[in-house]
Design an enzyme around this catalytic site. Sequence first.
Site, PDB file in Angstrom:
ATOM      1  N   HIS A   1     -14.582   3.201   5.311  1.00 43.87           N
ATOM      2  CA  HIS A   1     -15.279   4.504   5.228  1.00 43.87           C
ATOM      3  C   HIS A   1     -17.001   4.435   5.346  1.00 43.87           C
ATOM      4  CE1 HIS A   1     -11.706   6.632   4.443  1.00 43.87           C
ATOM      5  NE2 HIS A   1     -11.183   5.616   3.885  1.00 43.87           N
TER       6      HIS A   1
ATOM      7  N   SER B   1     -12.295   4.941  -0.887  1.00 39.09           N
ATOM      8  CA  SER B   1     -12.012   6.207  -0.230  1.00 39.09           C
ATOM      9  C   SER B   1     -11.443   7.305  -1.002  1.00 39.09           C
ATOM     10  CB  SER B   1     -10.919   5.611   0.692  1.00 39.09           C
ATOM     11  OG  SER B   1      -9.654   4.866  -0.020  1.00 39.09           O
TER      12      SER B   1
ATOM     13  N   LYS C   1     -11.901   5.283  12.059  1.00 42.81           N
ATOM     14  CA  LYS C   1     -12.129   6.380  11.384  1.00 42.81           C
ATOM     15  C   LYS C   1     -13.510   7.002  11.945  1.00 42.81           C
ATOM     16  CE  LYS C   1     -10.510   4.334   7.145  1.00 42.81           C
ATOM     17  NZ  LYS C   1      -8.891   5.141   7.124  1.00 42.81           N
TER      18      LYS C   1
HETATM   19  N1  PMP Z   1      -9.548  -0.461   4.641  1.00 44.58           N
HETATM   20  C1  PMP Z   1      -9.776   0.489   4.017  1.00 44.58           C
HETATM   21  C2  PMP Z   1     -10.887   0.267   2.888  1.00 44.58           C
HETATM   22  C3  PMP Z   1      -9.359   1.797   4.478  1.00 44.58           C
HETATM   23  O1  PMP Z   1      -9.787   3.015   3.796  1.00 44.58           O
HETATM   24  C4  PMP Z   1      -8.175   1.830   5.483  1.00 44.58           C
HETATM   25  C5  PMP Z   1      -7.778   3.200   6.015  1.00 44.58           C
HETATM   26  N2  PMP Z   1      -7.104   3.925   5.175  1.00 44.58           N
HETATM   27  C6  PMP Z   1      -8.031   0.626   6.078  1.00 44.58           C
HETATM   28  C7  PMP Z   1      -8.564  -0.638   5.505  1.00 44.58           C
HETATM   29  C8  PMP Z   1      -6.957   0.462   7.223  1.00 44.58           C
HETATM   30  O2  PMP Z   1      -7.670   0.901   8.241  1.00 44.58           O
HETATM   31  P1  PMP Z   1      -6.610   1.290   9.685  1.00 44.58           P
HETATM   32  O3  PMP Z   1      -6.349   2.857   9.284  1.00 44.58           O
HETATM   33  O4  PMP Z   1      -7.430   1.155  10.646  1.00 44.58           O
HETATM   34  O5  PMP Z   1      -5.518   0.422   9.611  1.00 44.58           O
END
Ligand code: PMP
Length: 396
Positions: free
Chosen positions: A214, A186, A244
């Site tokens: 992502h 990310s 997302k």
């Molecule tokens: N895993 C990854 C790789 C992420 O980038 C994120 C989001 N920031 C999450 C999990 C968490 O997802 P959520 O926002 O749905 O809790």
Amino acid sequence: MSSQTLDKFLHEGLEDLKSQGLYNVIDPLESANGPTIQIQGRQLINLSSNNYLGLATDERLIHACVEATKFAGVGAGAVRTINGTLAVHVELEKKLAEFKHTEAAIAFQSGFNCNMGAISAVMDANDAILSDELNHASIIDGCRLSRAKIIRYKHSDMDDLRKQAKEARDSGKYQKLMVITDGVFSMDGDVAKLPEIIAIADEYDLITYVDDAHGSGVMGGGAGTVAHFGLSDKVDFQIGTLSKAIGVVGGYVAGRQELIDWLKVRARPFLFSTSLTPGSAAACITALDILMSSTELHDKLWANANYFKKGLKDLGFDIGHSESPITPCIIGEEVLTQEFSKRLYDNGVYAKSIVFPTVPRGTGRVRNMPTAAHTKEMLDSALSIYEKVGKELAIL
Ligand code: PMP
């Protein structure tokens, strides 16, 4: 009366963060999180949302959410295993399995929850987890919760992964071994080397766990990074978020039927936290239907991302090595990075700075997320603001 030790801890901690320029101020939006947003009465071009396909404000999802809410109420009323499993949750899980080409899927209330629940449902203190050093915080916390030994390997370094997998296997100390990676990282937007990871996993009998938060809706024509590499039947845990590209909220694991059956009796957020709201689940189903019936939004996202990346690069910015729409603009030093982002904001672009400890010291960046919902005019204006600020701060 408040605790004096707590007061001291909080005060000193906050002062310390502020003095280092690391204190994050949260700006509430006075609009939806679309391609433009309103903050403090000002309209800004928004380059900071994960709403990759613009689905968060899509009329079809809003309609599905409203109808499901009218039918089943605003809340699910219980955890999944008591009587909080509504027909809409079952339909969502079927649809997720279809989307990910797996036998079954299980939905959670968020991607974060999903990682907290799924890893610890399978791994324990007798096991070890090989984890990419740049994995997301929720993976790190999920690993810690499992009490398995955590072995970090250098970012996407396949020699290091192989070496550590061999050592762990040869040591005879562990029952199960797992390798965990983000599908798309990310902060830099680079893609995990999944074919090599799977080959190493085959060699050393590693359970494979790919968090494609992502990548889903973005890579592989929309089906995600695992599908992009044609590895859908080779990865044990395919994790995704519904917050997302899908535009709503929630998380999921897609995989073999027995794995999903096990998670439904062992993953603690599934057992002990109230299920997704009916409206959210219904909106997710509609989003998945849209994604599976056309690549139009996906194609628009990539066209916009490629246009914006080229624009920044042509201006002379360092945009790293992203292989996804995530577009870092690497500035370097923390205070300068934050000043850059502040000036973008003053000129009408909302693009958050990301600095240590989220990324290593000295690699501060402004992270841009072009989406399918941006128009060319919006991206052009953002680029000219980037140019102005880059010159002002002598970065260009
Ligand atoms: N895993 C990854 C790789 C992420 O980038 C994120 C989001 N920031 C999450 C999990 C968490 O997802 P959520 O926002 O749905 O809790």
